[in-house]
Design an enzyme around this catalytic site. Structure first.
Site, short mmCIF file in Angstrom:
data_model
loop_
_atom_site.label_atom_id
_atom_site.label_comp_id
_atom_site.label_asym_id
_atom_site.label_seq_id
_atom_site.Cartn_x
_atom_site.Cartn_y
_atom_site.Cartn_z
N ARG A 27 0.81 -1.22 0.00
CA ARG A 27 0.00 0.00 0.00
C ARG A 27 0.85 1.27 0.00
O ARG A 27 0.43 2.30 0.52
CB ARG A 27 -0.97 0.02 1.19
CG ARG A 27 -1.92 -1.17 1.25
CD ARG A 27 -2.83 -1.18 0.02
NE ARG A 27 -4.06 -1.90 0.30
CZ ARG A 27 -5.20 -1.32 0.66
NH1 ARG A 27 -5.29 -0.05 0.77
NH2 ARG A 27 -6.26 -2.05 0.89
N ARG A 31 -2.35 7.32 -0.34
CA ARG A 31 -2.78 7.47 1.05
C ARG A 31 -1.82 8.22 1.94
O ARG A 31 -2.19 9.23 2.50
CB ARG A 31 -3.09 6.09 1.67
CG ARG A 31 -4.04 5.27 0.81
CD ARG A 31 -4.87 4.38 1.63
NE ARG A 31 -4.07 3.28 2.17
CZ ARG A 31 -4.58 2.33 2.92
NH1 ARG A 31 -5.85 2.35 3.25
NH2 ARG A 31 -3.82 1.36 3.37
N ARG A 40 -5.56 12.88 -6.08
CA ARG A 40 -6.79 12.21 -5.74
C ARG A 40 -7.93 13.21 -5.52
O ARG A 40 -9.06 12.99 -5.94
CB ARG A 40 -6.50 11.40 -4.47
CG ARG A 40 -7.63 10.75 -3.80
CD ARG A 40 -8.05 9.49 -4.52
NE ARG A 40 -8.94 8.76 -3.64
CZ ARG A 40 -10.16 9.17 -3.33
NH1 ARG A 40 -10.65 10.27 -3.84
NH2 ARG A 40 -10.91 8.45 -2.51
N ASP A 77 -6.66 -1.99 -7.62
CA ASP A 77 -7.25 -2.62 -6.44
C ASP A 77 -7.59 -4.06 -6.77
O ASP A 77 -7.81 -4.40 -7.94
CB ASP A 77 -8.51 -1.87 -5.99
CG ASP A 77 -8.79 -2.14 -4.52
OD1 ASP A 77 -8.33 -1.36 -3.68
OD2 ASP A 77 -9.43 -3.17 -4.20
N TYR A 155 -15.35 -10.74 -0.68
CA TYR A 155 -16.01 -9.50 -1.10
C TYR A 155 -17.25 -9.78 -1.94
O TYR A 155 -18.24 -9.07 -1.87
CB TYR A 155 -15.03 -8.59 -1.86
CG TYR A 155 -14.07 -7.91 -0.90
CD1 TYR A 155 -14.50 -6.86 -0.10
CD2 TYR A 155 -12.77 -8.35 -0.76
CE1 TYR A 155 -13.65 -6.24 0.81
CE2 TYR A 155 -11.90 -7.75 0.14
CZ TYR A 155 -12.35 -6.70 0.93
OH TYR A 155 -11.51 -6.11 1.83
#
Ligand code: CP3
Length: 345
Positions: A27, A31, A40, A77, A155
């Protein structure tokens, strides 16, 4: 002969001599970096970034430039696969993924298919990889990835994250045939998708089994490793890393996979894992991401302790899971620089 300016990670994976341990972070793209947030915030959301190859490439390369990691990982993702199979997702701000439709019974299987044109539906990822490779210009290798079938199954059946994954597990225990049917379809699409990533330029593939830890040994063997194993058998073009978070109980079985690297989370002791997994694989991990909340001196000390536990063995330094969004990038740099300053002899 590798053409990279920095091929430390590939050498390590291949068991060749290197003078230090390679390092990257799960990751790492996004972020934590203000440079990511700037891009973003100019967009409608996460998916627009994932689906715009030039921008995905830009945020993929940011950690290479800013943090000095030894590999890039493509910005995307794991949820693009269930979407391509027929279950679209939304990424809800501050909450996470959400699927409108989920699979609960046999009838729901009509919602998904593995007879899809993967190159068409996931062409934006392939384009992002091509664009990234061009802009990386052989500085470091690029990691491609996908979710492991069990994690994608979670998911597709839960529709979002969960504490217990009891909807997903209910199907394993009440209708194993349905579970196997769906897992088989996910596996077929994942293999095709990973091969497209490799064709586009991915140098290493990582399979993320983020929810392996909610199963037990025999259940994971039947519904987890079985399908990860099929992926490992199918991907021979580049080295494969399997990261089964929480599956400390499965290390012996993971050691039998046809893959080069096994990812460790921070609950798996490095020396014990080496004893269980043996000398034939590279290990990857496993500093607790929360260590990066401590002061610089403690981060340095804990990182050095970790590096010492690697000995002079095949190991890629990383965190034990993805870096948390509220981590100070300077603390991340401290971890990376401590690894790079440590020589193997
Ligand atoms: O590693 C990287 O830097 C490359 C990009 C990457 C993302 N997701 C981008 C992302 C990777 C490798 C993933 C994998 C992924 N996605 C996993 C497996 C790894 C793991 O953490 O266990 C899982 C389980 C997902 C599903 C997912 N995506 C969740 C649960 C969430 C929401 C919570 C969170 O972590 O933020 C996401 C969103 C997501 N994926 C973000 C990013 C950068 C945050 C979205 C944003 O920027 O708003």
């Amino acid at each position: 002969m590798s053409t990279y300016q920095n091929d430390t990670i590939l050498k390590m994976i291949n068991g060749e001599q290197t003078d230090r341990f390679p390092v990257w972070l799960m990751r790492q793209a996004g972020r934590i970096l203000p440079e990511y947030r700037a891009i973003r915030s100019s967009l409608s959301g996460f998916k627009e970034l994932v689906e715009t190859p030039e921008l995905a490439a830009e945020v993929t390369i940011q950690p290479v430039d800013i943090l000095g990691v030894d590999a890039a990982i493509i910005f995307s993702d794991i949820l693009v696969v269930p979407e391509a199979m027929g279950l679209p997702y939304q990424m809800i701000e501050k909450k996470g993924p959400w699927f409108e439709n989920v699979i609960a019974n046999e009838a729901d299987l009509k919602l998904v298919s593995d007879k899809i044109d993967v190159a068409d539906r996931l062409g934006y990822v392939v384009d992002a990889i091509k664009c990234t490779k061009k802009e990386l210009n052989n500085r470091v290798p690029l990691i491609g990835f996908a979710g492991a079938p069990w994690t994608i199954f979670c998911y597709m059946t839960e529709g979002q994250g969960s504490k217990t994954f009891s909807k997903a597990k209910r199907i394993l225990y009440s209708n194993p045939a349905l579970a196997h049917q769906l897992l088989d379809q996910i596996t077929n699409v994942t293999i095709e998708y990973l091969k497209l990533q490799i064709e586009a330029g991915a140098d290493i593939i990582q399979v993320f089994d983020s929810w392996a830890g909610v199963l037990d040994q025999s259940t994971y063997s039947e519904f987890g490793t079985k399908y990860v194993s099929r992926i490992c058998e199918a991907i021979n073009e580049v080295p494969v890393t399997v990261f089964a978070k929480g599956a400390y109980y499965a290390r012996e079985e993971l050691a039998t996979l046809d893959c080069q690297t096994i990812g460790l989370d921070w609950n798996m002791d490095v020396e014990e894992s080496r004893r269980i997994i043996g000398m034939d694989k590279t290990l990857q991990g496993n500093l607790d991401p929360c260590v990066l909340y401590s002061d610089f001196k403690s981060i340095e000390r804990k990182t050095k302790n970790l590096l010492n536990s690697f000995g002079n063995r095949r190991h890629i330094a990383n965190l034990g899971h993805g870096v948390y969004p509220d981590t100070d990038p300077e603390k991340v740099k401290c971890f990376i620089e401590t690894v790079k300053a440590h020589s193997i002899n």
